[in-house]
Structures are given as structure tokens and as C-alpha cells.
Write a protein that holds these residues in place. Structure first.
Motif, PDB file in Angstrom:
ATOM      1  N   SER A 208       8.115  15.212  11.641  1.00  0.00           N
ATOM      2  CA  SER A 208       9.083  15.268  12.642  1.00  0.00           C
ATOM      3  C   SER A 208       8.809  13.844  13.546  1.00  0.00           C
ATOM      4  CB  SER A 208       8.855  16.484  13.508  1.00  0.00           C
ATOM      5  OG  SER A 208       7.351  16.591  13.951  1.00  0.00           O
ATOM      6  N   ARG A 209       7.958  12.825  13.137  1.00  0.00           N
ATOM      7  CA  ARG A 209       7.794  11.916  13.701  1.00  0.00           C
ATOM      8  C   ARG A 209       8.534  10.542  13.149  1.00  0.00           C
ATOM      9  NH1 ARG A 209       2.246  10.203  13.349  1.00  0.00           N
ATOM     10  NH2 ARG A 209       2.089  11.321  11.451  1.00  0.00           N
ATOM     11  N   ASP A 210       8.658   9.505  13.696  1.00  0.00           N
ATOM     12  CA  ASP A 210       9.038   8.236  13.423  1.00  0.00           C
ATOM     13  C   ASP A 210       7.897   7.621  12.475  1.00  0.00           C
ATOM     14  OD1 ASP A 210      11.872   8.702  13.949  1.00  0.00           O
ATOM     15  OD2 ASP A 210      11.393   7.758  15.967  1.00  0.00           O
ATOM     16  N   LEU A 211       8.118   7.275  11.089  1.00  0.00           N
ATOM     17  CA  LEU A 211       6.978   6.511  10.657  1.00  0.00           C
ATOM     18  C   LEU A 211       7.507   5.375   9.955  1.00  0.00           C
ATOM     19  CD1 LEU A 211       5.538   9.683   8.922  1.00  0.00           C
ATOM     20  CD2 LEU A 211       4.396   8.478  10.965  1.00  0.00           C
ATOM     21  N   PRO A 212       6.542   4.260   9.817  1.00  0.00           N
ATOM     22  CA  PRO A 212       6.992   2.982   9.197  1.00  0.00           C
ATOM     23  C   PRO A 212       7.300   3.396   7.673  1.00  0.00           C
ATOM     24  CG  PRO A 212       4.621   3.165   9.616  1.00  0.00           C
ATOM     25  CD  PRO A 212       5.408   4.255  10.235  1.00  0.00           C
ATOM     26  N   GLU A 213       8.302   2.763   7.331  1.00  0.00           N
ATOM     27  CA  GLU A 213       8.623   2.817   5.878  1.00  0.00           C
ATOM     28  C   GLU A 213       8.167   1.383   5.149  1.00  0.00           C
ATOM     29  OE1 GLU A 213      12.783   3.161   3.020  1.00  0.00           O
ATOM     30  OE2 GLU A 213      12.823   3.560   5.444  1.00  0.00           O
ATOM     31  N   PRO A 214       7.429   1.889   3.940  1.00  0.00           N
ATOM     32  CA  PRO A 214       6.855   0.926   3.131  1.00  0.00           C
ATOM     33  C   PRO A 214       8.024  -0.211   2.591  1.00  0.00           C
ATOM     34  CG  PRO A 214       6.526   2.863   2.015  1.00  0.00           C
ATOM     35  CD  PRO A 214       7.254   3.077   3.343  1.00  0.00           C
ATOM     36  N   GLN A 215       7.870  -1.518   2.130  1.00  0.00           N
ATOM     37  CA  GLN A 215       8.714  -2.248   1.678  1.00  0.00           C
ATOM     38  C   GLN A 215       8.390  -2.583   0.415  1.00  0.00           C
ATOM     39  OE1 GLN A 215      11.523  -2.940   3.543  1.00  0.00           O
ATOM     40  NE2 GLN A 215      10.618  -1.443   4.754  1.00  0.00           N
ATOM     41  N   GLY A 216       9.296  -3.256  -0.477  1.00  0.00           N
ATOM     42  CA  GLY A 216       8.979  -3.674  -1.682  1.00  0.00           C
ATOM     43  C   GLY A 216       9.875  -2.975  -3.003  1.00  0.00           C
ATOM     44  N   ASP A 217       9.825  -3.522  -3.830  1.00  0.00           N
ATOM     45  CA  ASP A 217      10.645  -3.085  -4.940  1.00  0.00           C
ATOM     46  C   ASP A 217      10.243  -1.819  -5.687  1.00  0.00           C
ATOM     47  OD1 ASP A 217      12.002  -5.751  -5.035  1.00  0.00           O
ATOM     48  OD2 ASP A 217      10.570  -6.536  -6.642  1.00  0.00           O
ATOM     49  N   GLY A 218      11.330  -0.938  -5.860  1.00  0.00           N
ATOM     50  CA  GLY A 218      11.298   0.413  -6.320  1.00  0.00           C
ATOM     51  C   GLY A 218      10.826   1.361  -5.050  1.00  0.00           C
ATOM     52  N   VAL A 219      10.476   0.846  -3.827  1.00  0.00           N
ATOM     53  CA  VAL A 219      10.136   2.004  -2.869  1.00  0.00           C
ATOM     54  C   VAL A 219      11.255   2.851  -2.579  1.00  0.00           C
ATOM     55  CG1 VAL A 219       9.166   2.276  -0.624  1.00  0.00           C
ATOM     56  CG2 VAL A 219       8.424   0.217  -1.947  1.00  0.00           C
ATOM     57  N   ASP A 220      11.069   4.072  -2.565  1.00  0.00           N
ATOM     58  CA  ASP A 220      12.180   4.961  -2.297  1.00  0.00           C
ATOM     59  C   ASP A 220      11.516   6.114  -1.310  1.00  0.00           C
ATOM     60  OD1 ASP A 220      14.183   6.864  -2.040  1.00  0.00           O
ATOM     61  OD2 ASP A 220      14.234   7.236  -4.010  1.00  0.00           O
TER      62      ASP A 220
END
Length: 190
Positions: free
Chosen positions: A84-96
Motif C-alpha cells: 500500500s506504499r509507494d516504492l521505487p521501480e527498478p529500471q532495466g531491460d525486461g523489468v516488469d
């Protein structure tokens, strides 16, 4: 048919992480076993992961992965984070990575659809696995027991599971001294 599998490592006394969510007891483990029934540990994760179509975890497990590993290890597979929190989204190819709140029962159809013909990996923690079990949506527990006693920490499950005892379906002893236990759960919660 898709199976929801809780695949994890746990200490001999049933904890998947220290109380502060750290895994040094696992990451630094260096054991050995030279018995004739020992299976080389290398490759068993790859064998499991090849059968995974989608993953789901809680926020603490997700945060451990993004904070402790140099790159996202689950490329090209959808990964849900229950939060229920805002979390950082990892970056990179194929990250979903997909963030979701609400019940696992509501989310389950999307998870199954994303997994396709493969299985759903309930990565953890114990609360997420307990939610799936409570709803009768957890099919299998694959726990690799590490011969380390923590005395306290985050348990394999947060609470007693509905239904009767799990059924042992297999075990393997690894050359690291770890032992993999496979259990099936009743398909429906009482």
C-alpha cells in the motif's frame, strides 16, 4: 495446470529472515555434505525458475531484492509487489514490476493469466504466503532448510494454515548440507 508455489530458504528453526529482514545467515552460509545421496545444489534454482511464469511478493522481500542485488534478477517475467506504499521501480531491460493492493483472491486471476502455462512463484514473505494459503490458492511449499538456528526472526508462515497437515511429496539433500522439502497443501481452505 498452473501451480502457486512458495519456494524459499528457511533456517532449521523455521525463519526465512532475521527480525530486521536481513539474510546474512543465508547469503554467507558455507556448508558441505559428502554423503552418497548428496545432490549438487548448483542448477536446482535454475530448474525451478525455468517453470515460473509470474512472481509475487510483499514489499519487504521486494525492497531486499532492489537494495541488496546489483541488478534485477527476474527479467522478462512479471513481478507483483503487494503493498500500500509507494516504492521505487527498478529500471532495466525486461523489468516488469507491478504494484498492487487488495486481496490475493482479487489479484489471483491476473497472476494466473500472466503466468501462462507456467507456475506462479510466491516469493515471500510469510505473510504473503499465508494470505495465499488462507484463500486456498497455495498449492505447494518448497522449503530449503539451511542448518542454521536463528532463535528469532520472520517465520515461514505468519499464522497457522487452514486445513490439515501438508503432504510430503519429495526431499533432496544437497552437497551444501541443505535439505529441500516439498509439500502439497489442500487445494481449498476450510
Amino acid at each position: 495446470m498452473i501451480r502457486a508455489q512458495y519456494y524459499c530458504a528457511m533456517s532449521l528453526d523455521g525463519f526465512i529472515a532475521e527480525s530486521d529482514d536481513t539474510l546474512q545467515w543465508l547469503m554467507g552460509y558455507e556448508g558441505s555434505y559428502e554423503g552418497r545421496d548428496a545432490v549438487p545444489m548448483k542448477g536446482t534454482y535454475d530448474e525451478f525458475y525455468d517453470g515460473v511464469g509470474a512472481l509475487v511478493s510483499g514489499s519487504a522481500t521486494f525492497e531486499f531484492v532492489i537494495n541488496e542485488l546489483d541488478e534485477w534478477p527476474y527479467s522478462d517475467k512479471p513481478y507483483w509487489v503487494l503493498t500500500s506504499r509507494d516504492l521505487p521501480e527498478p529500471q532495466g531491460d525486461g523489468v516488469d514490476v507491478r504494484f498492487a493492493s487488495g486481496s490475493v483472491r482479487e489479484l489471483y486471476p491476473d497472476l494466473v493469466e500472466a503466468a501462462g502455462e507456467d507456475n506462479l512463484w510466491v516469493v515471500g514473505g510469510g505473510n504473503v504466503a499465508s494470505q495465499f494459503a488462507d484463500e486456498g490458492l497455495l498449492d505447494e511449499v518448497i522449503a530449503t532448510v539451511v542448518p542454521v538456528a536463528l532463535g528469532a526472526g520472520k517465520p515461514l508462515f505468519d499464522r497457522r494454515l487452514p486445513g490439515g497437515p501438508m503432504r510430503l511429496t519429495g526431499s533432496r539433500t544437497f552437497d551444501t548440507g541443505m535439505v529441500e522439502l516439498r509439500y502439497e497443501l489442500d487445494s481449498e481452505a476450510d
